[in-house]
Design a protein around this motif. Structure first.
Motif, short mmCIF file in Angstrom:
data_model
loop_
_atom_site.label_atom_id
_atom_site.label_comp_id
_atom_site.label_asym_id
_atom_site.label_seq_id
_atom_site.Cartn_x
_atom_site.Cartn_y
_atom_site.Cartn_z
N VAL A 49 0.85 -1.19 0.00
CA VAL A 49 0.00 0.00 0.00
C VAL A 49 0.89 1.24 0.00
CG1 VAL A 49 -1.79 1.24 1.26
CG2 VAL A 49 -1.73 -1.24 1.34
N GLY A 50 0.47 2.24 -0.78
CA GLY A 50 1.21 3.49 -0.81
C GLY A 50 0.46 4.53 -1.62
N THR A 51 0.95 5.76 -1.59
CA THR A 51 0.26 6.85 -2.27
C THR A 51 0.31 6.70 -3.78
OG1 THR A 51 2.27 8.20 -2.15
CG2 THR A 51 0.64 8.49 -0.41
N GLU A 52 1.43 6.26 -4.33
CA GLU A 52 1.52 6.06 -5.78
C GLU A 52 0.58 4.96 -6.23
OE1 GLU A 52 3.16 7.89 -8.00
OE2 GLU A 52 3.84 9.19 -6.38
N ILE A 53 0.48 3.92 -5.43
CA ILE A 53 -0.42 2.80 -5.76
C ILE A 53 -1.86 3.28 -5.71
CG2 ILE A 53 -1.22 0.53 -5.00
CD1 ILE A 53 1.67 0.20 -3.82
N LEU A 54 -2.19 4.07 -4.71
CA LEU A 54 -3.55 4.61 -4.61
C LEU A 54 -3.88 5.47 -5.82
CD1 LEU A 54 -6.13 5.07 -2.93
CD2 LEU A 54 -4.96 7.01 -1.90
N ASP A 55 -2.96 6.36 -6.20
CA ASP A 55 -3.19 7.20 -7.38
C ASP A 55 -3.38 6.36 -8.63
OD1 ASP A 55 -2.98 9.45 -5.83
OD2 ASP A 55 -0.90 9.88 -6.40
N MET A 56 -2.53 5.35 -8.80
CA MET A 56 -2.59 4.49 -9.98
C MET A 56 -3.92 3.74 -10.03
SD MET A 56 0.17 1.58 -11.09
CE MET A 56 -0.22 0.52 -9.69
N GLU A 57 -4.36 3.20 -8.91
CA GLU A 57 -5.62 2.45 -8.86
C GLU A 57 -6.83 3.36 -9.07
OE1 GLU A 57 -6.23 -0.85 -8.65
OE2 GLU A 57 -4.08 -1.17 -8.81
N MET A 58 -6.78 4.58 -8.54
CA MET A 58 -7.89 5.51 -8.73
C MET A 58 -8.03 5.89 -10.20
SD MET A 58 -9.34 6.60 -5.72
CE MET A 58 -9.72 8.31 -5.88
N ILE A 59 -6.91 6.14 -10.86
CA ILE A 59 -6.94 6.47 -12.29
C ILE A 59 -7.45 5.29 -13.10
CG2 ILE A 59 -5.47 6.99 -14.29
CD1 ILE A 59 -3.76 8.70 -12.33
N ARG A 60 -6.99 4.10 -12.77
CA ARG A 60 -7.42 2.90 -13.49
C ARG A 60 -8.92 2.65 -13.31
NH1 ARG A 60 -5.31 -2.89 -11.85
NH2 ARG A 60 -7.03 -2.62 -10.43
N ASP A 61 -9.41 2.79 -12.09
CA ASP A 61 -10.84 2.59 -11.84
C ASP A 61 -11.67 3.68 -12.51
OD1 ASP A 61 -10.45 0.28 -10.44
OD2 ASP A 61 -10.60 1.22 -8.47
N GLY A 62 -11.17 4.91 -12.52
CA GLY A 62 -11.87 5.99 -13.19
C GLY A 62 -12.01 5.74 -14.67
N ARG A 63 -10.95 5.25 -15.29
CA ARG A 63 -11.02 4.92 -16.72
C ARG A 63 -11.99 3.78 -16.98
NH1 ARG A 63 -4.61 5.29 -17.79
NH2 ARG A 63 -4.50 7.55 -17.92
N ARG A 64 -12.01 2.82 -16.09
CA ARG A 64 -12.90 1.67 -16.26
C ARG A 64 -14.37 2.06 -16.08
NH1 ARG A 64 -11.65 -2.60 -12.11
NH2 ARG A 64 -13.24 -1.51 -10.97
N MET A 65 -14.64 3.05 -15.22
CA MET A 65 -16.02 3.44 -14.94
C MET A 65 -16.55 4.52 -15.88
SD MET A 65 -16.90 1.49 -12.53
CE MET A 65 -18.41 2.20 -11.96
N THR A 66 -15.70 5.16 -16.66
CA THR A 66 -16.12 6.27 -17.53
C THR A 66 -17.27 5.91 -18.46
OG1 THR A 66 -13.94 7.25 -17.42
CG2 THR A 66 -15.31 7.91 -19.26
N PRO A 67 -17.28 4.75 -19.13
CA PRO A 67 -18.42 4.45 -20.00
C PRO A 67 -19.75 4.38 -19.26
CG PRO A 67 -16.60 2.96 -20.46
CD PRO A 67 -16.23 3.75 -19.24
#
Length: 127
Positions: A49-67
């Motif tokens: 767990v870390g801040t970079e991982i959190l940022d990376m996962e948030m961006i990935r989930d945001g891209r997945r949820m956009t449609p």
């Protein structure tokens, strides 16, 4: 020792320079990727767990949820959301004005605390 449920290891470093900060970010992401792709143990569950991982996962989930978000915003939904927003704003306003009307009808004096209440009610009520 008979039983261990959690072992927590914290790695910390001084991010004194921009270069050092980038190195820590790369190390953190590499450790996370290693834990997902290469680490295998039936006895120990490893979580990185870390801040970079959190940022990376948030961006990935945001891209997945956009449609899904794009499909939800059509004219009918925007009309309903507008009506809900208007109703959520009007309810506290009606509560404030009716309260001042009742207090005035009872002959009570309006003090400075009562003048702050509309802002509190609008902030909390609309929220």
């Amino acid at each position: 020792m008979e039983y261990v449920k959690v072992i927590l290891i914290i790695f910390r470093g001084d991010k004194g320079t921009k270069q050092r900060e980038e190195q820590f970010a790369k190390w953190e992401i590499a450790a996370y990727d290693w834990s997902l792709k290469q680490y295998r143990s039936p006895l120990i569950e490893l979580q990185v767990v870390g801040t970079e991982i959190l940022d990376m996962e948030m961006i990935r989930d945001g891209r997945r949820m956009t449609p899904f978000f794009a499909a939800e915003y059509n004219e009918f939904n925007l009309l309903i959301l507008s009506l809900v927003g208007i109703g959520a704003t009007l309810c506290p306003i009606v509560a404030i004005t009716s309260t001042y009307g009742i207090i005035s009808a009872m002959g009570c004096r309006v003090n400075s605390f009562m003048l702050v209440m509309p802002f509190l009610i609008m902030g909390i009520g609309v929220e």
